[in-house]
Design an enzyme around this catalytic site. Structure first.
Site, PDB file in Angstrom:
ATOM      1  N   CYS A 154       1.018  -1.250   0.042  1.00 46.48           N
ATOM      2  CA  CYS A 154       0.011  -0.142  -0.103  1.00 46.48           C
ATOM      3  C   CYS A 154       0.742   1.414  -0.113  1.00 46.48           C
ATOM      4  O   CYS A 154       1.691   1.491   1.113  1.00 46.48           O
ATOM      5  CB  CYS A 154      -0.892  -0.037   1.302  1.00 46.48           C
ATOM      6  SG  CYS A 154      -1.739   1.654   1.588  1.00 46.48           S
ATOM      7  N   CYS A 196      -0.196   4.102   2.544  1.00 47.89           N
ATOM      8  CA  CYS A 196       0.501   3.453   4.181  1.00 47.89           C
ATOM      9  C   CYS A 196       1.719   3.819   4.370  1.00 47.89           C
ATOM     10  O   CYS A 196       1.794   4.316   5.323  1.00 47.89           O
ATOM     11  CB  CYS A 196       0.396   2.024   4.042  1.00 47.89           C
ATOM     12  SG  CYS A 196      -1.353   1.270   3.846  1.00 47.89           S
TER      13      CYS A 196
END
Length: 303
Positions: free
Chosen positions: A46, A49
């Protein structure tokens, strides 16, 4: 412009922990009965993230232990992610008193995250007093844990916006980090009532000296060689000490000035001793090198 409550520092450590399905109950649910816990659900693949987590780590570290960050890799902990209905990452929950009380999905601007974390910190532990936060900040500063010190000074400013001790403390932290540009910008933008206070004026003098020292830091190697070539030249030793301090070698600067006092105490109207006192003031009375330096100075002056 540097905001008083947005002064930041990158620092190692901090109250963050990797959490698994097995440890979630103890590290998050039970822990949240003692302090707010931010839970960051993330995944290695991600992109957002990877942007969010360092910001959360930094902000939580600045709270001086008031807030905890728990990081959950959803690829390795699918059961807990499913239980909390995490459908995309990053997903962030805030736990207090054993329950999720807030949260969001996706990335957020650092300013919003800062507000969230600082509000949690301000109310953690039943709401500590200004004096308590100042005590924590000074203790962290003495240990050169500038991230924790900044967090505690900022907590003071959330309670008292114009607390001159906290403002001066933030400036001292920036000087300690050798972030002189931000320190000067912050000082230049203070309201007159704060800028003229005794606490801030004292730090302003330290900043002026630090800026002067930083200008000479680039000449460090040249000055070192000059002192080797002409060890009796007190002016070269004096310049070397300033350059050493400007480059962050404060212990070396103290040693150089002490050696000058040992060799020629009265040189240039006591210039070495006066410069040494300026360095002591810039570093703060609780710094270990200052305590040792003062001991050696007393031994030289009164032996």
């Amino acid at each position: 412009m540097v905001s008083l409550q947005e002064t930041t520092v990158h620092s190692g450590g901090g109250a963050s922990v990797d959490v698994s399905t097995d440890s979630f109950m103890s590290e998050v649910v039970e822990a949240s009965r003692q302090q707010p816990v931010i839970v960051d659900f993330w995944a290695p693949w991600c992109g957002p993230c990877k942007q969010l987590m360092p910001i959360l780590e930094k902000l939580v570290n600045e709270t001086a232990g008031k807030v905890k960050l728990a990081k959950v890799n959803i690829d390795e902990n699918q059961a807990i992610a499913a239980q909390l209905r995490v459908q995309s990452v990053p997903t962030v929950y805030v736990f207090q008193d054993g329950q999720p009380v807030d949260g969001f999905v996706g990335a957020k601007p650092e300013s919003e995250l800062r507000d969230m974390v600082q509000q949690l910190a301000a109310h953690a532990g039943g709401g500590e007093s200004v004096d308590s936060y100042l005590e924590q900040a000074e203790a962290a500063f003495a240990e050169k844990d500038y991230g924790a010190a900044i967090g505690a000074f900022q907590a003071v400013l959330h309670l008292e916006e114009n607390n001159e001790k906290a403002v001066a403390g933030l400036l001292r932290c920036l000087i300690g980090l050798n972030d002189l540009e931000n320190a000067k910008e912050m000082l230049d933008n203070l309201p007159d009532t704060l800028a003229s206070s005794d606490a801030v004026q004292d730090v302003a003098k330290r900043l002026e000296f630090a800026l002067k020292a930083s200008e000479q830091a680039g000449e460090l190697s040249v000055l070192q060689q000059a002192v080797v070539s002409d060890p009796e030249n007190m002016q070269k030793r004096y310049d070397l000490a300033i350059a050493q301090f400007g480059s962050g070698a404060s212990e070396d600067a103290i040693s150089t000035l002490l050696e000058m006092i040992r060799k020629n105490r009265g040189w240039n109207d006591d210039a070495a001793r006066l410069q040494l006192l300026e360095i002591f003031a810039a570093l703060g009375a609780t710094a270990p090198e200052v305590k040792e330096g003062r001991k050696q100075l007393s031994s030289l002056l009164f032996s």
